[in-house]
Design a protein around this motif. Sequence first.
Motif, PDB file in Angstrom:
ATOM      1  N   VAL A 196      28.796  48.846  42.531  1.00 47.10           N
ATOM      2  CA  VAL A 196      30.250  48.639  42.080  1.00 47.10           C
ATOM      3  C   VAL A 196      30.684  47.243  42.638  1.00 47.10           C
ATOM      4  CG1 VAL A 196      32.429  49.234  43.028  1.00 47.10           C
ATOM      5  CG2 VAL A 196      31.090  50.912  42.375  1.00 47.10           C
ATOM      6  N   MET A 197      29.770  46.717  43.966  1.00 42.27           N
ATOM      7  CA  MET A 197      29.829  45.548  44.448  1.00 42.27           C
ATOM      8  C   MET A 197      29.437  44.299  43.733  1.00 42.27           C
ATOM      9  SD  MET A 197      31.740  46.322  46.921  1.00 42.27           S
ATOM     10  CE  MET A 197      31.888  44.864  48.015  1.00 42.27           C
ATOM     11  N   SER A 198      28.130  44.627  43.115  1.00 43.11           N
ATOM     12  CA  SER A 198      27.415  43.791  42.207  1.00 43.11           C
ATOM     13  C   SER A 198      28.180  43.571  40.822  1.00 43.11           C
ATOM     14  CB  SER A 198      26.050  44.238  41.891  1.00 43.11           C
ATOM     15  OG  SER A 198      25.334  44.215  42.934  1.00 43.11           O
ATOM     16  N   ARG A 199      28.656  44.598  40.171  1.00 44.82           N
ATOM     17  CA  ARG A 199      29.504  44.449  38.908  1.00 44.82           C
ATOM     18  C   ARG A 199      30.598  43.719  39.069  1.00 44.82           C
ATOM     19  NH1 ARG A 199      31.633  49.487  35.596  1.00 44.82           N
ATOM     20  NH2 ARG A 199      32.674  49.795  37.593  1.00 44.82           N
ATOM     21  N   LYS A 200      31.415  43.759  40.221  1.00 44.65           N
ATOM     22  CA  LYS A 200      32.531  42.758  40.741  1.00 44.65           C
ATOM     23  C   LYS A 200      32.149  41.424  40.825  1.00 44.65           C
ATOM     24  CE  LYS A 200      36.647  41.439  42.430  1.00 44.65           C
ATOM     25  NZ  LYS A 200      37.556  41.193  41.420  1.00 44.65           N
ATOM     26  N   MET A 201      30.969  41.219  41.606  1.00 41.72           N
ATOM     27  CA  MET A 201      30.482  39.982  41.610  1.00 41.72           C
ATOM     28  C   MET A 201      30.059  39.172  40.495  1.00 41.72           C
ATOM     29  SD  MET A 201      26.934  38.735  43.562  1.00 41.72           S
ATOM     30  CE  MET A 201      26.030  39.511  42.643  1.00 41.72           C
ATOM     31  N   LEU A 202      29.369  39.718  39.813  1.00 42.70           N
ATOM     32  CA  LEU A 202      28.896  39.279  38.410  1.00 42.70           C
ATOM     33  C   LEU A 202      29.969  38.852  37.278  1.00 42.70           C
ATOM     34  CD1 LEU A 202      25.672  41.433  37.158  1.00 42.70           C
ATOM     35  CD2 LEU A 202      25.942  38.988  38.377  1.00 42.70           C
ATOM     36  N   ARG A 203      31.203  39.834  37.372  1.00 46.42           N
ATOM     37  CA  ARG A 203      32.433  39.315  36.560  1.00 46.42           C
ATOM     38  C   ARG A 203      33.081  38.174  37.160  1.00 46.42           C
ATOM     39  NH1 ARG A 203      34.495  45.809  35.347  1.00 46.42           N
ATOM     40  NH2 ARG A 203      33.015  46.221  33.365  1.00 46.42           N
ATOM     41  N   THR A 204      33.069  38.382  38.505  1.00 49.61           N
ATOM     42  CA  THR A 204      34.025  37.022  39.229  1.00 49.61           C
ATOM     43  C   THR A 204      33.237  35.857  38.943  1.00 49.61           C
ATOM     44  OG1 THR A 204      34.749  38.597  40.882  1.00 49.61           O
ATOM     45  CG2 THR A 204      34.633  36.194  41.259  1.00 49.61           C
ATOM     46  N   ILE A 205      31.753  35.571  39.044  1.00 48.64           N
ATOM     47  CA  ILE A 205      31.022  34.645  38.545  1.00 48.64           C
ATOM     48  C   ILE A 205      31.362  33.947  37.254  1.00 48.64           C
ATOM     49  CG2 ILE A 205      28.648  33.572  38.361  1.00 48.64           C
ATOM     50  CD1 ILE A 205      27.923  35.100  40.674  1.00 48.64           C
ATOM     51  N   LYS A 206      31.249  35.221  36.272  1.00 47.03           N
ATOM     52  CA  LYS A 206      31.665  34.827  34.932  1.00 47.03           C
ATOM     53  C   LYS A 206      33.117  34.260  34.805  1.00 47.03           C
ATOM     54  CE  LYS A 206      32.843  37.387  30.588  1.00 47.03           C
ATOM     55  NZ  LYS A 206      31.933  36.559  29.622  1.00 47.03           N
TER      56      LYS A 206
END
Length: 222
Positions: A196-206
């Motif tokens: 959950v934390m990683s998916r949010k991170m990747l989407r935010t970087i995008k």
Amino acid sequence: MRSIRKLAESLWGAVQIATQLALGPVLHRWRTRWGATDAEAHRPLPGDDLVSRPDWDYTHAITIDAPRAAVWPWLVQLGQARGGFYSYEGLENLVGCGIHNVEEIRPELQQLHEGDIVRLHRTGYGPAVVELEPRRALVLGGDPDAHGSRAVWSFHLVELPDGRTRLIERGRNRVGRGLLATLGFGPYLLDPVGFVMSRKMLRTIKRLAETVGRAAGSSRRP
């Protein structure tokens, strides 16, 4: 307004974590291959050799409508007391991490070298930079701990023919001896919570890379 948005995001993150924990093994494979193709999931990447025989691993990926040069600065800023982790800041701070996400590229945060510690928590705990290839790979890891546990966390930028970028995040974990090692390095908690934390991170970087990239493109137009 910003604090209300962060609170709402944290609540949503908590709901997702609760859901993933409840479903547990049912979604394990989906979580560990989120966004990645079969070829990406099985592709050898820098850092894999640090944990050559993982007890479990994951490969996440996302396509970013920006070149590698626009994505890399966000990865370099990762870390507590740096740019944060672009994830659910409120949840991280519930366990005392002291994270403050940065949503702009800061020149003073662009210096990162092999051997530097990327802190996860205000105590200073975190992995070291094992390998750094600008605009291509950032590998974080460390030696096995006293119980034999070891982990590697890496980020890879793959240029696509149309000028876009594939951001690949990979984790490889070796679980040592004892209950604490099982909880700290095993998939039972780390997989659903970390996902959950990683998916949010990747989407935010995008979002950040694409937004800044578009702004830079507009400023160059006559």
